[in-house]
Write a protein that holds these residues in place. Structure first.
Motif, short mmCIF file in Angstrom:
data_model
loop_
_atom_site.label_atom_id
_atom_site.label_comp_id
_atom_site.label_asym_id
_atom_site.label_seq_id
_atom_site.Cartn_x
_atom_site.Cartn_y
_atom_site.Cartn_z
N GLY A 227 -36.33 11.05 18.66
CA GLY A 227 -34.93 10.63 18.59
C GLY A 227 -34.87 9.31 17.85
O GLY A 227 -35.60 8.38 18.21
N HIS A 228 -34.03 9.23 16.82
CA HIS A 228 -33.93 7.99 16.03
C HIS A 228 -32.52 7.45 16.11
O HIS A 228 -31.58 8.07 15.61
CB HIS A 228 -34.32 8.26 14.58
CG HIS A 228 -35.74 8.67 14.42
ND1 HIS A 228 -36.14 9.99 14.47
CD2 HIS A 228 -36.86 7.93 14.23
CE1 HIS A 228 -37.47 10.05 14.32
NE2 HIS A 228 -37.93 8.81 14.18
N HIS A 229 -32.40 6.30 16.74
CA HIS A 229 -31.06 5.72 16.92
C HIS A 229 -30.73 4.74 15.80
O HIS A 229 -31.62 4.13 15.21
CB HIS A 229 -30.96 5.05 18.29
CG HIS A 229 -31.90 3.89 18.47
ND1 HIS A 229 -31.65 2.64 17.91
CD2 HIS A 229 -33.08 3.78 19.12
CE1 HIS A 229 -32.66 1.83 18.23
NE2 HIS A 229 -33.53 2.49 18.95
N ASN A 230 -29.44 4.58 15.57
CA ASN A 230 -29.00 3.58 14.59
C ASN A 230 -29.34 2.17 15.09
O ASN A 230 -29.49 1.93 16.28
CB ASN A 230 -27.50 3.74 14.30
CG ASN A 230 -26.67 3.77 15.58
OD1 ASN A 230 -27.21 3.59 16.67
ND2 ASN A 230 -25.38 4.00 15.46
N LEU A 231 -29.43 1.26 14.14
CA LEU A 231 -29.87 -0.09 14.49
C LEU A 231 -28.67 -1.01 14.68
O LEU A 231 -27.68 -0.90 13.95
CB LEU A 231 -30.74 -0.66 13.37
CG LEU A 231 -31.99 0.15 13.00
CD1 LEU A 231 -32.75 -0.54 11.87
CD2 LEU A 231 -32.91 0.32 14.21
N LEU A 232 -28.78 -1.89 15.67
CA LEU A 232 -27.71 -2.88 15.88
C LEU A 232 -27.67 -3.85 14.71
O LEU A 232 -28.71 -4.30 14.24
CB LEU A 232 -28.00 -3.70 17.13
CG LEU A 232 -27.59 -3.19 18.50
CD1 LEU A 232 -27.75 -4.33 19.50
CD2 LEU A 232 -26.16 -2.67 18.52
N THR A 233 -26.49 -4.17 14.28
CA THR A 233 -26.34 -5.23 13.27
C THR A 233 -25.28 -6.20 13.75
O THR A 233 -24.48 -5.89 14.64
CB THR A 233 -25.89 -4.68 11.90
OG1 THR A 233 -24.53 -4.21 12.03
CG2 THR A 233 -26.76 -3.53 11.43
N THR A 234 -25.27 -7.38 13.14
CA THR A 234 -24.23 -8.36 13.47
C THR A 234 -22.91 -7.86 12.88
O THR A 234 -22.88 -6.89 12.11
CB THR A 234 -24.56 -9.72 12.85
OG1 THR A 234 -24.57 -9.56 11.43
CG2 THR A 234 -25.90 -10.23 13.32
N ARG A 299 -22.42 -1.96 14.74
CA ARG A 299 -22.12 -3.39 14.59
C ARG A 299 -21.60 -3.96 15.89
O ARG A 299 -20.84 -3.31 16.58
CB ARG A 299 -20.99 -3.57 13.56
CG ARG A 299 -21.46 -3.37 12.17
CD ARG A 299 -20.31 -3.58 11.23
NE ARG A 299 -20.74 -3.15 9.92
CZ ARG A 299 -20.50 -3.78 8.80
NH1 ARG A 299 -19.79 -4.89 8.82
NH2 ARG A 299 -20.96 -3.35 7.67
N PHE A 300 -22.01 -5.16 16.18
CA PHE A 300 -21.42 -5.80 17.35
C PHE A 300 -21.13 -7.26 17.02
O PHE A 300 -21.74 -7.86 16.14
CB PHE A 300 -22.35 -5.69 18.56
CG PHE A 300 -23.47 -6.69 18.56
CD1 PHE A 300 -24.55 -6.52 17.73
CD2 PHE A 300 -23.41 -7.80 19.38
CE1 PHE A 300 -25.58 -7.44 17.72
CE2 PHE A 300 -24.45 -8.72 19.38
CZ PHE A 300 -25.53 -8.55 18.55
#
Ligand code: GLU
Length: 446
Positions: A227-234, A299-300
């Motif tokens: 399972g490959h999740h999307n990466l958090l970005t600013t 994005r967070f």
């Protein structure tokens, strides 16, 4: 039996993006009654540091992630050597003698000719004599895994049906010329040895997966589920880095951010579930589903974290904070009603000390209007106090003085708490009690 792993390299502190991977694995394990392995990918002996490994463990535990097993790759080289030998015996691992410079020039020529810059397998065509000549020149071999040119398919827990053409990839280097291992092989060997059933990691590893499935199949016959999740970005779309620091778990802890707020933000951002405060990892886990993770950006906004942290605190029941309160010196019969009174006003947990001071210790009252406070004191009821005492008392003061609204309440708040604002006085007054209230209304420190 489900078994997952979180595999950071201990070359820095983990950040909220790493926490996303850790939580996804942990919640997945919990949901499936499985176990969670913490694996330190520390084959790079130069850059890996024991202090980082320890800090990562502390950070994980602080966030509520207790590993069932901890392993260090640096202690497992014998397994990697055995696997490398097996690949050599099968003719799947072959020595290459090109220098980095040579490879670079070759790549540039390929690009100039409009050909994909894929390794041309020149080393595979060397004769035994040529190889011996290279070695005689003092050249040391690095070792490449010979990929089978076929399409690698897998059903990704997040991305669904996925495939990569292995023929479009360079044969990956598994062993450097100094004999050290790159990440690719040890990871597969450990996943096999530790019985990992599901590999859940960031989508920056998708290409590795095509290579690794071939390694799994060669070494063990089958591959785990991926399972490959999307990466958090600013908010501005920048990736997070171990070096950036400010969003490190340790940094967030020091800033008073609640671990449950980190958990909620790290796992719900970039998913079909809105980010919301939770009271436990269990609550988060019950609603958790990797298929809710979107394929788009995650994005967070850094500023959301403080607000989410405060909202998390506001919703925490006493039972879940009593230990932390006791550590802050807040215990005894008043503790529970104290928490109920103040939690809605906290920005960070440590603010409880300020309010405990107000209800339990000595403060300097602020007297705005001496006569008014004297009148209020004269009407102060006798104990026992309850949640209605405040409205009865202020009703009587209102009747007596004709004051209302801010003119009525503000001087009382200043006298009783020494502060301009804060939790409901109806809830604070019973905690402050008559003796302190009376002393404060007459301007005495109490
Ligand atoms: N050490 C690797 C990383 O942090 C682990 C990747 C994996 O989960 O296989 O990216």
């Amino acid at each position: 039996m489900t078994r997952v792993r979180f595999a950071p390299s201990p070359t820095g502190r983990i950040h909220i993006g790493n926490a996303r991977t850790a939580f996804f694995n942990f919640l997945f394990a919990k949901k499936n009654g499985g176990s969670f392995v913490l694996r330190f990918d520390d084959t790079d002996l130069e850059r890996s540091k024991e202090e980082y490994a320890q800090a990562i463990e502390v950070d994980l535990r602080w966030m509520g992630i207790d590993p069932d097993l901890i392993v260090r790759q640096s202690q497992r080289f014998a397994l990697y050597d055995a696997a490398a030998q097996k690949l050599k015996d099968l003719g799947r691992l072959y020595p290459c003698y090109e220098t980095a410079d040579e490879l670079d020039r070759r790549r540039k020529r390929q690009i100039a000719r409009g050909v994909p810059p894929v390794y041309d397998r020149a080393a595979l065509k060397l004769t035994d004599d040529e190889r011996a000549a290279m070695a005689a020149q003092g050249r040391k071999a690095h070792w490449r895994f010979r990929l089978e040119e076929r399409t690698m398919h897998w059903n990704d827990l997040v991305r669904g049906e996925s495939h990569i053409e292995a023929g479009s990839l360079s044969d990956p280097v598994l062993i450097r010329e100094d004999g050290t291992y790159l990440y690719t092989l040890p990871s597969v060997v450990d996943d096999i040895d530790l019985g990992i059933t599901h590999v859940i990691r960031g989508e920056d590893h998708v290409t590795n997966t095509a290579v690794q499935i071939q390694l799994f199949e060669t070494l063990a016959g089958t591959a785990p589920i991926f399972g490959h999740h999307n990466l958090l970005t600013t908010a501005s779309g920048e990736g997070l880095s171990k070096r950036s620091g400010s969003l490190s778990i340790g940094g967030l802890r020091d800033a008073g951010i609640e671990p449950l707020a980190i958990a909620a933000l790290a796992t719900l951002t970039g998913s079909s579930d809105a980010v919301h405060p939770v009271t436990s990892l269990q609550e988060l886990g019950e609603a958790f589903d990797l298929s809710h993770v979107s394929r788009g950006a995650a994005r967070f906004d850094e500023n959301e974290l403080a607000t989410l942290s405060a909202r998390t605190l506001h919703g925490l029941p006493f039972a879940l904070v009593s230990e932390r309160l006791a550590e802050a010196g807040i215990a005894g019969p008043k503790a529970e009603s104290f928490w109920a009174a103040v939690r809605g006003n906290l920005e960070t947990f440590i603010d409880v000390r300020v309010w405990w001071h107000v209800v339990d210790q000595t403060i300097d009252p602020v007297i705005e209007d001496t006569d008014f406070c004297a009148e209020a004191l004269a009407l102060l009821p006798d104990e026992p106090y309850d949640a209605q005492t405040w409205s009865r008392w202020t009703g009587a003061i209102k009747e007596k003085t004709g004051r209302k609204g801010k003119a009525l309440f503000h001087p009382l708040r200043l006298a009783l708490t020494g502060k301009e604002s804060g939790p409901e006085l109806a809830q604070l007054l019973p905690l402050i009690g008559k003796i302190k209230a009376a002393a404060r209304l007459s301007g005495q420190s109490s």
